[in-house]
Each structure stands twice: as structure tokens, then as C-alpha cells.
Scaffold this motif. Structure first.
Motif, PDB file in Angstrom:
ATOM      1  N   VAL A 212       0.941  -1.138   0.056  1.00 19.08           N
ATOM      2  CA  VAL A 212      -0.022  -0.003   0.216  1.00 19.08           C
ATOM      3  C   VAL A 212       0.971   1.078  -0.150  1.00 19.08           C
ATOM      4  O   VAL A 212       1.707   1.310   0.986  1.00 19.08           O
ATOM      5  N   TRP A 213       0.747   2.139  -1.114  1.00 21.08           N
ATOM      6  CA  TRP A 213       1.524   3.245  -1.063  1.00 21.08           C
ATOM      7  C   TRP A 213       0.666   4.434  -1.061  1.00 21.08           C
ATOM      8  O   TRP A 213      -0.477   4.350  -1.288  1.00 21.08           O
ATOM      9  N   ARG A 214       1.294   5.483  -0.736  1.00 17.19           N
ATOM     10  CA  ARG A 214       0.559   6.840  -0.272  1.00 17.19           C
ATOM     11  C   ARG A 214      -0.454   7.129  -1.319  1.00 17.19           C
ATOM     12  O   ARG A 214      -1.652   7.552  -1.353  1.00 17.19           O
ATOM     13  N   ASP A 215       0.315   7.245  -2.648  1.00 17.53           N
ATOM     14  CA  ASP A 215      -0.550   7.863  -3.729  1.00 17.53           C
ATOM     15  C   ASP A 215       0.015   7.150  -5.269  1.00 17.53           C
ATOM     16  O   ASP A 215       0.758   6.384  -5.101  1.00 17.53           O
ATOM     17  N   ALA A 216      -0.945   7.694  -6.157  1.00 25.18           N
ATOM     18  CA  ALA A 216      -0.226   7.011  -7.587  1.00 25.18           C
ATOM     19  C   ALA A 216       0.924   7.034  -7.713  1.00 25.18           C
ATOM     20  O   ALA A 216       1.751   6.364  -8.682  1.00 25.18           O
ATOM     21  N   ALA A 217       1.480   8.513  -7.604  1.00 26.96           N
ATOM     22  CA  ALA A 217       2.874   8.792  -7.866  1.00 26.96           C
ATOM     23  C   ALA A 217       3.849   7.676  -7.104  1.00 26.96           C
ATOM     24  O   ALA A 217       4.782   7.249  -7.753  1.00 26.96           O
ATOM     25  N   GLN A 218       3.716   7.439  -5.864  1.00 25.38           N
ATOM     26  CA  GLN A 218       4.678   6.322  -5.241  1.00 25.38           C
ATOM     27  C   GLN A 218       4.471   5.202  -5.757  1.00 25.38           C
ATOM     28  O   GLN A 218       5.296   4.320  -6.040  1.00 25.38           O
TER      29      GLN A 218
ATOM     30  N   LEU B 249       7.284   7.374 -16.471  1.00 21.80           N
ATOM     31  CA  LEU B 249       8.340   7.220 -15.755  1.00 21.80           C
ATOM     32  C   LEU B 249       9.493   6.302 -16.148  1.00 21.80           C
ATOM     33  O   LEU B 249      10.713   7.011 -16.192  1.00 21.80           O
ATOM     34  N   LEU B 250       9.301   5.228 -16.981  1.00 25.00           N
ATOM     35  CA  LEU B 250      10.123   4.528 -17.407  1.00 25.00           C
ATOM     36  C   LEU B 250      10.937   5.288 -18.497  1.00 25.00           C
ATOM     37  O   LEU B 250      11.895   4.736 -18.919  1.00 25.00           O
TER      38      LEU B 250
END
Ligand code: 6PG
Length: 252
Positions: free
Chosen positions: A13-19, A58-59
Motif C-alpha cells: 500500500v503506497w501513499r498515492d499513485a505517484a509513489q 516514468l520508465l
């Protein structure tokens, strides 16, 4: 980041879509390097929709370009599914990945294997199955990585609730053409059999609208035709679900 196991799956579980996208990019690079070390190439099936677009961008950025310089020339790109539209149609999953990623990285054109959404669906599915057989192998193509999303109805790839593709009769197919009533559209999709033979499966799920379907997917392990994403249970290993806090809010 909070991580736990549930029903045989790994969940981060990550804080938001960016993370979430940053983590996915890190894993993508790791799996690419490992695959090339082990098999001399990296075969990846890209998901469509909107969530993975941030990962693809990002890639393509400079930092990841440097890290992946050696791997792109040995990467073979496929798709998990495609809409029955031409390649430059705004709905095309190929077009989305091409604009966000493939135009910016040195994957040889002959190693980019799109599903031909412009062709008659059954013929396009049979043709793609031949591509998988020649490019990856038989009887089931084993991808190094399959990226998946999940719709608000818990569909994944283009396997929707109550799909005939959830029934055994399709179990020896690798690619299917399927008409989706509620979308009034045909789709091309890898079958569950192919998804479940991948070395690595990563789901990318973001947004509050995914909280309820995610809760239902993980509420039990029983094969439920309402919840196709629950049927993704690889023969080896466990799927990794990268979710953001909004999507995970009902997971206990
Ligand atoms: C497609 C995708 C589909 C997608 C889900 C989730 O062609 O639309 O392959 O299976 O992964 O619909 O889409 P989002 O990530 O945009 O919510």
C-alpha cells in the motif's frame, strides 16, 4: 509503505499513485535485469487503461532511461489486451503505451508486438496467439512480467465478470476475441491461463473507486465469476498488488 499478504497475494500500500508508479518502475527494472541475466531477454505484457500511463512515462524519463539502457534492446513488448480499434485510435492501448513510453526508448520495432485491434477480432486473436507461440514459446507463453489493472467491476485485462473466458472451455486458448455487451465493443485479451503462467504479475490499482471492488476481490479465495481479478493466481509465486491508500481503504 504498508505491506502484507492476503489470500496468497502480496499487497503493498503506497501513499498515492505517484509513489505506486515509482515502486512499479523500480520493480519493472529489477525484473527486466533479472530476466535478461536468466534468459537473455525480457518479455513483458503491458496493460492498458489509465493507471499504468504514469508508470510508462516514468520508465521513459532520463533517470530510468540510464538505468535501462542495456535492457531496452533485449526487451520484447506485448499487450495484455486491446480494444478493437485501429492502432492510432484514442482508445488504443498500443497508442497509449507508444506515446507514453515506446517512442522514447530504444526497443527495436520488430520487438514491439501489438495486438491488431483493426483486424476482425477472431482473426486478430488467432494471429496474436501465433506471435506468442513463435516469440515466446508453447504450449503456454511464459512472460517474465505481466502488468495488470483492475476495473471497478473487478475485470482484469479484458476478462469481465461472468466472461466465458472464466470457464474451462477456453482453457487451451492463449488469446481470445470477446464481445463485451456492456461496452458494446469487441476486445482482444490474453486468457487467464497465460496470465497465470507468468514469472511475475504486478497489479496497479489506484483511486477510491477501486476500494470496494478490491475489498470484494480479497474477501474470499473462492472462484467467483463476479470477480475475474480474483482468478489471477499464478502457478508459480504470488501476484503483487501495488495499491494506493485510497484503493486500499477497505482492505482489512
Ligand atoms: C483496458 C485494460 C483494463 C484496465 C482496467 C483498469 O484495456 O482497459 O487493460 O483491464 O486495466 O480497466 O483501468 P484503469 O487502470 O484505467 O482504471
Amino acid at each position: 509503505m504498508n505491506t502484507f499478504r492476503k489470500n496468497g497475494a502480496r499487497i503493498e500500500v503506497w501513499r498515492d499513485a505517484a509513489q505506486l508508479s515509482a515502486r512499479a518502475a523500480e520493480l519493472f527494472a529489477d525484473i527486466a535485469v533479472q530476466s535478461i541475466e536468466a534468459r537473455g531477454r525480457f518479455s513483458v505484457a503491458l496493460s492498458g487503461g489509465s493507471t499504468p500511463k504514469a508508470l510508462y512515462r516514468l520508465l521513459a524519463d532520463d533517470a530510468h532511461q540510464d538505468a535501462l539502457t542495456e535492457t531496452w534492446p533485449l526487451t520484447h513488448v506485448f499487450w495484455t489486451d486491446e480494444r478493437s480499434v485501429p492502432p492510432l485510435d484514442p482508445q488504443s492501448n498500443y497508442r497509449m503505451a507508444r506515446e507514453a513510453l515506446l517512442m522514447h526508448v530504444p526497443v527495436p520495432d520488430e520487438q514491439i508486438h501489438r495486438m491488431h485491434g483493426e483486424d476482425e477480432p477472431a482473426r486478430a486473436a488467432a494471429s496474436y496467439a501465433s506471435v506468442l507461440e513463435s516469440e515466446i514459446g508453447t504450449p503456454v507463453p511464459v512472460f517474465d512480467l505481466i502488468l495488470l489493472g483492475m476495473g471497478t467491476d473487478a475485470h482484469t485485462a479484458s476478462i469481465f465478470p461472468h466472461s466465458p473466458l472464466l470457464k474451462d472451455s477456453f482453457s487451451n486458448q492463449t488469446v481470445a476475441a470477446i464481445y463485451i455487451e456492456k461496452l458494446r465493443a469487441a476486445r482482444l485479451t490474453l486468457t487467464m491461463r497465460v496470465l497465470n503462467h507468468a514469472h511475475n504479475i504486478i497489479f496497479l490499482v489506484s483511486g477510491v473507486e477501486k476500494a470496494e471492488p478490491l475489498r470484494r476481490v480479497f474477501a474470499s479465495v473462492d472462484s467467483d465469476e463476479e470477480l475475474p481479478a480474483r482468478w489471477v493466481r499464478p502457478t508459480k509465486g504470488a501476484p503483487l498488488w501495488l495499491v494506493d491508500e485510497e484503493a486500499a481503504r477497505l482492505l482489512v
